[in-house]
Design a protein around this motif. Structure first.
Motif, PDB file in Angstrom:
ATOM      1  N   GLN A 104      13.815  37.520 -18.196  1.00  0.00           N
ATOM      2  CA  GLN A 104      13.465  38.494 -19.268  1.00  0.00           C
ATOM      3  C   GLN A 104      13.139  40.027 -19.002  1.00  0.00           C
ATOM      4  OE1 GLN A 104      15.569  37.952 -21.428  1.00  0.00           O
ATOM      5  NE2 GLN A 104      15.387  39.484 -23.675  1.00  0.00           N
ATOM      6  N   VAL A 105      11.329  39.900 -18.913  1.00  0.00           N
ATOM      7  CA  VAL A 105      10.544  41.001 -18.269  1.00  0.00           C
ATOM      8  C   VAL A 105      11.657  41.648 -17.596  1.00  0.00           C
ATOM      9  CG1 VAL A 105       9.010  41.742 -17.674  1.00  0.00           C
ATOM     10  CG2 VAL A 105       8.382  39.498 -19.014  1.00  0.00           C
ATOM     11  N   LEU A 106      11.763  41.272 -15.853  1.00  0.00           N
ATOM     12  CA  LEU A 106      12.160  41.989 -15.236  1.00  0.00           C
ATOM     13  C   LEU A 106      14.102  42.802 -15.660  1.00  0.00           C
ATOM     14  CD1 LEU A 106      12.693  42.846 -12.694  1.00  0.00           C
ATOM     15  CD2 LEU A 106      13.725  40.634 -11.387  1.00  0.00           C
ATOM     16  N   ARG A 107      14.306  42.126 -16.719  1.00  0.00           N
ATOM     17  CA  ARG A 107      15.792  42.521 -17.454  1.00  0.00           C
ATOM     18  C   ARG A 107      15.667  44.086 -18.178  1.00  0.00           C
ATOM     19  NH1 ARG A 107      17.613  38.311 -20.049  1.00  0.00           N
ATOM     20  NH2 ARG A 107      19.066  37.333 -17.793  1.00  0.00           N
ATOM     21  N   VAL A 108      14.457  43.846 -18.414  1.00  0.00           N
ATOM     22  CA  VAL A 108      13.810  44.811 -19.369  1.00  0.00           C
ATOM     23  C   VAL A 108      13.333  45.734 -18.756  1.00  0.00           C
ATOM     24  CG1 VAL A 108      12.560  46.370 -21.282  1.00  0.00           C
ATOM     25  CG2 VAL A 108      13.806  43.719 -21.456  1.00  0.00           C
ATOM     26  N   MET A 109      12.287  45.268 -18.001  1.00  0.00           N
ATOM     27  CA  MET A 109      11.192  46.520 -17.011  1.00  0.00           C
ATOM     28  C   MET A 109      11.564  46.628 -15.480  1.00  0.00           C
ATOM     29  SD  MET A 109       9.244  47.337 -19.466  1.00  0.00           S
ATOM     30  CE  MET A 109       8.009  48.445 -18.048  1.00  0.00           C
ATOM     31  N   GLY A 110      12.247  45.811 -14.968  1.00  0.00           N
ATOM     32  CA  GLY A 110      12.663  46.461 -12.970  1.00  0.00           C
ATOM     33  C   GLY A 110      12.952  47.152 -12.639  1.00  0.00           C
ATOM     34  N   VAL A 111      13.116  46.699 -11.923  1.00  0.00           N
ATOM     35  CA  VAL A 111      13.945  47.450 -10.654  1.00  0.00           C
ATOM     36  C   VAL A 111      15.507  48.107 -11.286  1.00  0.00           C
ATOM     37  CG1 VAL A 111      15.449  48.426  -8.508  1.00  0.00           C
ATOM     38  CG2 VAL A 111      13.506  46.852  -8.868  1.00  0.00           C
ATOM     39  N   LEU A 112      15.558  49.491 -11.205  1.00  0.00           N
ATOM     40  CA  LEU A 112      16.845  50.190 -11.728  1.00  0.00           C
ATOM     41  C   LEU A 112      17.572  50.559 -10.020  1.00  0.00           C
ATOM     42  CD1 LEU A 112      15.687  51.896 -14.235  1.00  0.00           C
ATOM     43  CD2 LEU A 112      16.203  50.051 -14.946  1.00  0.00           C
ATOM     44  N   LYS A 113      18.958  50.027 -10.426  1.00  0.00           N
ATOM     45  CA  LYS A 113      19.552  50.071  -9.123  1.00  0.00           C
ATOM     46  C   LYS A 113      20.587  51.546  -9.479  1.00  0.00           C
ATOM     47  CE  LYS A 113      18.523  46.070  -6.813  1.00  0.00           C
ATOM     48  NZ  LYS A 113      18.791  43.999  -6.265  1.00  0.00           N
ATOM     49  N   ASN A 114      21.002  52.177  -9.993  1.00  0.00           N
ATOM     50  CA  ASN A 114      22.066  53.354 -10.704  1.00  0.00           C
ATOM     51  C   ASN A 114      21.178  54.723 -10.697  1.00  0.00           C
ATOM     52  OD1 ASN A 114      20.155  52.972 -12.981  1.00  0.00           O
ATOM     53  ND2 ASN A 114      22.112  52.826 -13.548  1.00  0.00           N
ATOM     54  N   ARG A 115      20.219  54.896  -9.354  1.00  0.00           N
ATOM     55  CA  ARG A 115      19.738  56.128 -10.335  1.00  0.00           C
ATOM     56  C   ARG A 115      20.164  56.830  -8.485  1.00  0.00           C
ATOM     57  NH1 ARG A 115      13.377  58.339 -10.879  1.00  0.00           N
ATOM     58  NH2 ARG A 115      13.807  60.295  -9.990  1.00  0.00           N
ATOM     59  N   LEU A 116      20.855  58.178  -8.660  1.00  0.00           N
ATOM     60  CA  LEU A 116      21.386  59.077  -7.430  1.00  0.00           C
ATOM     61  C   LEU A 116      20.174  59.812  -6.729  1.00  0.00           C
ATOM     62  CD1 LEU A 116      25.029  59.180  -8.223  1.00  0.00           C
ATOM     63  CD2 LEU A 116      23.715  57.601  -6.509  1.00  0.00           C
ATOM     64  N   GLU A 117      20.314  59.624  -5.643  1.00  0.00           N
ATOM     65  CA  GLU A 117      18.868  61.682  -5.412  1.00  0.00           C
ATOM     66  C   GLU A 117      20.191  62.202  -4.368  1.00  0.00           C
ATOM     67  OE1 GLU A 117      16.345  62.300  -6.639  1.00  0.00           O
ATOM     68  OE2 GLU A 117      15.657  60.486  -7.608  1.00  0.00           O
ATOM     69  N   ARG A 118      19.483  63.066  -4.356  1.00  0.00           N
ATOM     70  CA  ARG A 118      20.175  63.374  -2.782  1.00  0.00           C
ATOM     71  C   ARG A 118      19.539  63.185  -0.763  1.00  0.00           C
ATOM     72  NH1 ARG A 118      21.936  68.473  -5.307  1.00  0.00           N
ATOM     73  NH2 ARG A 118      21.506  69.118  -6.861  1.00  0.00           N
ATOM     74  N   HIS A 119      18.557  62.346  -1.478  1.00  0.00           N
ATOM     75  CA  HIS A 119      18.251  62.432  -0.017  1.00  0.00           C
ATOM     76  C   HIS A 119      17.476  60.823  -0.075  1.00  0.00           C
ATOM     77  CE1 HIS A 119      18.240  66.172   1.216  1.00  0.00           C
ATOM     78  NE2 HIS A 119      17.070  66.517   0.020  1.00  0.00           N
ATOM     79  N   PHE A 159       8.629  35.619 -29.648  1.00  0.00           N
ATOM     80  CA  PHE A 159       8.160  36.605 -30.021  1.00  0.00           C
ATOM     81  C   PHE A 159       8.153  37.169 -28.870  1.00  0.00           C
ATOM     82  CE2 PHE A 159       2.752  38.134 -30.007  1.00  0.00           C
ATOM     83  CZ  PHE A 159       3.914  39.268 -31.267  1.00  0.00           C
ATOM     84  N   LEU A 160       8.528  37.024 -26.985  1.00  0.00           N
ATOM     85  CA  LEU A 160       8.471  38.357 -26.591  1.00  0.00           C
ATOM     86  C   LEU A 160       9.476  38.692 -25.867  1.00  0.00           C
ATOM     87  CD1 LEU A 160       6.380  38.667 -23.923  1.00  0.00           C
ATOM     88  CD2 LEU A 160       7.897  36.837 -22.179  1.00  0.00           C
ATOM     89  N   SER A 161      10.019  38.142 -25.702  1.00  0.00           N
ATOM     90  CA  SER A 161      11.991  39.211 -25.924  1.00  0.00           C
ATOM     91  C   SER A 161      12.118  39.228 -27.587  1.00  0.00           C
ATOM     92  CB  SER A 161      12.639  37.593 -25.785  1.00  0.00           C
ATOM     93  OG  SER A 161      12.815  36.630 -26.579  1.00  0.00           O
ATOM     94  N   GLN A 162      12.328  39.472 -28.104  1.00  0.00           N
ATOM     95  CA  GLN A 162      12.186  39.259 -29.772  1.00  0.00           C
ATOM     96  C   GLN A 162      11.843  40.760 -30.025  1.00  0.00           C
ATOM     97  OE1 GLN A 162      13.777  36.497 -32.503  1.00  0.00           O
ATOM     98  NE2 GLN A 162      14.497  35.168 -31.390  1.00  0.00           N
TER      99      GLN A 162
END
Length: 312
Positions: free
Chosen positions: A75-90, A300-303
């Motif tokens: 649940q923590v990873l879903r909110v705070m973890g790795v995002l894989k949809n960011r695009l960069e030029r390099h 408590f943690l999630s909600q």
């Protein structure tokens, strides 16, 4: 040649001794300055106990507890973890559709997909170690702390564990725990439950220990009842109403400094809802049934906590 060799070895030995002395002085100064720094946060006689990892009694987790830690972690990873949809030029992996679109349109559209971590935060797990927490209740507290440690063990979470109590009038004892990766609990020959509950002092100390951080700062305060404290030289304990106000003031002061207090209240003789709202604010606390730690803790943690992180 013998004389030169003698002087050379003498100088090397002297340099080595000087370096060792410098290291010991530096450690002593750091230890002293850390205690002095924390003492500035409160008007009380502070005793800081550095707890050693190899002195801690192990705490075991049941398979259900381990499942809870894994569930909380996801649940923590879903909110705070790795995002894989960011695009960069390099760098990163080539995104073919974005590459084709860039070539067709001629627009300077980035087409490399990179992984980026969510914005991290700093956390102090602050544990009530007064007499009322001794016995069976404290074993449940150790379970909760261990589940939280495992669930929040991420590079983007800087975590620290503190225990606290008051064993003499006008004083506060702070147990400073080392970073632990295994099943280490909270009890050692130097750190055991006993004394009364200086709730506002504990909040001030936890906030003070993170004050120099630029990250988001959060405190998970784990306790089991109302604050209790006696000033030095006084015959009677302070009135609960005054200690409630002290606690509220400590929470509000930290909130102005971007430090948030989240109270996990375990046990049976816990403050009523109105007092919890007064001290910590609505939705900043949860009464945890000791027989339902996994469920109540996850709620408590999630909600509440993770919902806050999503909208900060």
């Amino acid at each position: 040649a013998g004389v030169e060799d003698f002087f050379s070895r003498s100088m090397s030995a002297g340099t080595g001794q000087a370096t060792e002395i410098k290291k010991k002085m530096s450690k002593a100064q750091n230890k002293s300055s850390e205690g002095d720094y924390l003492r500035k946060a409160l008007k009380a006689d502070l005793t800081v106990v550095k707890v050693k990892r190899d002195r801690l009694r192990a705490t075991s987790l049941s398979p259900e507890d381990q499942d809870a830690a894994d569930k909380w972690r996801k649940q923590v990873l879903r909110v705070m973890g790795v995002l894989k949809n960011r695009l960069e030029r390099h760098g990163g992996a080539l995104s073919v559709p974005d590459y084709i679109r860039s070539k067709i349109t001629g627009a300077p559209h980035p087409y490399y997909r990179v992984e980026t971590s969510g914005r991290g935060f700093e956390l102090v797990i602050s544990v009530d170690m007064s007499s009322s927490m001794s016995g069976g209740n404290f074993k449940e507290v150790e379970r909760l702390v261990l589940i939280l440690r495992k669930a929040l063990d991420f590079p983007f979470v800087k975590m620290k564990v503190q225990g606290w109590t008051c064993k003499v009038e006008g004083g506060v004892t702070l147990y400073d725990y080392p970073t632990c990766r295994g099943n280490e609990g909270l009890v050692s020959p130097e750190s055991q439950a006993g004394g009364v509950t200086p709730l506002s002092h504990a909040i001030q100390l936890a906030g003070r220990s993170m004050m120099n951080s630029r990250n988001e700062r959060n405190i998970f305060l784990i306790s089991d009842g109302y604050p209790v404290y006696k000033l030095k030289g006084r015959r009677q304990y302070m009135k609960t109403e005054a200690l409630r106000e002290w606690t509220r003031d400590a929470v509000m002061s930290l909130r102005k400094q971007r430090s948030n207090v989240w109270c996990w209240m375990l046990g049976h003789s816990v403050p009523d809802d109105a007092d919890m709202d007064f001290m910590f604010g609505p939705r900043r606390w949860k009464k945890i049934n000791v027989n339902e730690i996994s469920k109540d803790g996850f709620d408590f943690l999630s909600q509440q906590f993770l919902t806050y992180l999503k909208t900060r």
